[in-house]
Motif scaffolding. Structure first.
Motif, PDB file in Angstrom:
ATOM      1  N   ALA A  80      36.100  38.985   8.855  1.00 39.80           N
ATOM      2  CA  ALA A  80      36.052  37.540   9.091  1.00 39.80           C
ATOM      3  C   ALA A  80      37.344  36.840   8.684  1.00 39.80           C
ATOM      4  N   ARG A 126      31.127  35.188   8.125  1.00 41.78           N
ATOM      5  CA  ARG A 126      31.325  33.840   8.670  1.00 41.78           C
ATOM      6  C   ARG A 126      30.783  32.764   7.726  1.00 41.78           C
ATOM      7  N   ALA A 177      36.765  31.568   9.573  1.00 48.80           N
ATOM      8  CA  ALA A 177      36.318  32.889  10.025  1.00 48.80           C
ATOM      9  C   ALA A 177      36.840  33.172  11.430  1.00 48.80           C
TER      10      ALA A 177
END
Length: 421
Positions: free
Chosen positions: A61, A278, A374
């Motif tokens: 991410a 995320r 992210a």
């Protein structure tokens, strides 16, 4: 919640005005909030309180070592999907026993590096991979801890490009074949079968797909234990989404997710691993850009900014939405007008937003793309021979450049011209 708020008419990252960072490093740049990173990690950790667990941050991410070290010092493990990510995690000070190695294409060299440097487990994606791990472990004279990633054929109800738990996806083995594959794994030398892995996708905004998958994992755990396997760890993947548009309904909270894990899997007595990415870093980052031109077209206007799709590819790749706000707070009664927000790359796809209601802006004004932490900097490129942009981390009233902008000479001089030219 994040720590990017207007104060005295200007947008701040914690206690640092974004205008100050822009003056120091130039635009465009990414900026991350330490307080937001830690808040979101602790929300997950607290959601599983009372269960034996480890929260393994999904390195893909956002993989800057400053982010990894910040989370590792808070107690996070790491979920990696490449040798490079493994090496990044180790360089950031993460011990091997807190690193989980996922990914469908692990090579023998990847496996050798991880076994030599220490690894918590491999999440095995296929039978050929299982054979290679066994062979490398034998070669090194070690035991490789593994889980097998099962594909539960559950529709995660997310974007097709980030769904991973349906039967047509490339990930894992069909859950219907799990007992057969586990039986094979138990017979291989150099392998210690410790658990089950499942991951159904990214940016999930409902708990129902998780519940369906976890019920299947619970049933499989009982079956495998009956077959004689010591299933003691369940890796549940990540995937919980974030609200990219502030007007949208918020996805489930980590506390709701934790309650689901307890309800579906808590009775099994297994250690639980989760791999959020995320939700930990997405709202902890902004992309800050400067307006180059305001262009008046036929029937629509364009805000041309110095960030581009090579810096933030999500809108071009996934049709993703990012809220875009001016760094200098507009007056409360200012009238908004629709405008296309675009970058300078020579592709129509280099468009961040179409007909987005925005306050009046002019060349030299700064804007910020929210929820860009992210899959922003990690997916950036030098397309159109554009320089990779800086990453900045803020902690309180301090900020530091954690990846500098290279020079054009550095970028160009990586090329090697053959002797015949």
């Amino acid at each position: 919640m994040d720590h990017f708020l207007y104060r005295d008419g200007a947008l701040y990252a914690e206690d640092v005005p974004l205008t100050e960072i822009a003056a120091a490093v130039g635009t465009p740049f990414y900026v991350y909030s330490t307080a937001t990173l830690l808040r979101h990690f602790h929300l997950f950790d607290q959601a599983l309180e009372g269960l034996d667990h480890l929260v393994c941050y999904a390195v893909k991410a956002a993989s800057n070592q400053a982010i990894l070290r910040t989370l590792a010092e808070a107690g996070a493990g790491m979920d990696v999907v490449s040798q490079g990510e493994y090496r990044r995690a180790k360089a950031a000070g993460v011990p091997g026993e807190r690193i989980v190695f996922s990914g469908v294409g692990k090579t023998a060299e990847d496996i050798r590096v991880a076994l030599s440097g220490g690894i918590r487990q491999f999440n095995v994606e296929s039978e050929p991979e299982l054979e290679v791990i066994s062979a490398v472990a034998q070669e090194l004279g070690v035991i490789a801890p593994i889980t097998v990633r099962v594909n539960p054929d559950v529709d995660a109800k997310t974007h097709a490009k980030i769904a991973t738990g349906k039967s047509e996806n490339k990930f894992g083995i069909p859950i219907a074949r799990a007992r057969e594959v586990y039986a094979r794994a138990a017979k291989l030398p150099g392998i210690d079968v410790i658990g089950i892995d499942v991951h159904i996708g990214s940016q999930l905004t409902q708990l129902e797909p998780f519940e369906m998958a976890y019920h299947k994992v619970a049933e499989l755990t009982e079956l495998l234990r009956a077959d004689g396997h010591n299933i003691r760890r369940l890796d549940l993947g990540g995937g919980l989404g974030i609200p990219y548009a502030r007007s949208n309904e918020a996805p489930p909270l980590p506390s709701d997710y934790g309650a689901l894990v307890r309800r579906t899997l808590g009775h099994l007595g297994c250690e639980i691993e989760i791999e959020p990415g995320r939700l930990v870093v997405g709202n902890a980052g902004l992309l800050v850009s400067e307006v180059i031109y305001v262009k008046h077209g036929e029937g629509r206007d364009f805000l041309i900014v110095d960030a581009a799709m090579n810096d933030l590819i999500r809108p071009a790749m996934y049709e993703a939405h990012h809220d875009i706000v001016p760094v200098i707070e507009p007056a409360p009664a200012v009238e908004l007008a629709p405008i296309d927000v675009v970058g300078p790359i020579c592709e129509t796809g280099d468009t961040f937003a179409r007909q987005r209601p925005m306050p009046p802006l002019a060349a030299g004004d700064l804007i910020a793309f929210r929820s860009a932490g992210a899959y922003g900097a990690v997916m950036s490129s030098e397309y159109n021979s554009r320089l990779l942009i800086p990453e900045v981390m803020v902690k309180g009233d301090q900020f530091a450049v954690i990846r500098r902008r290279p020079t054009f000479d550095e970028m160009i001089n990586r090329d090697t011209i053959p002797e015949w030219l």
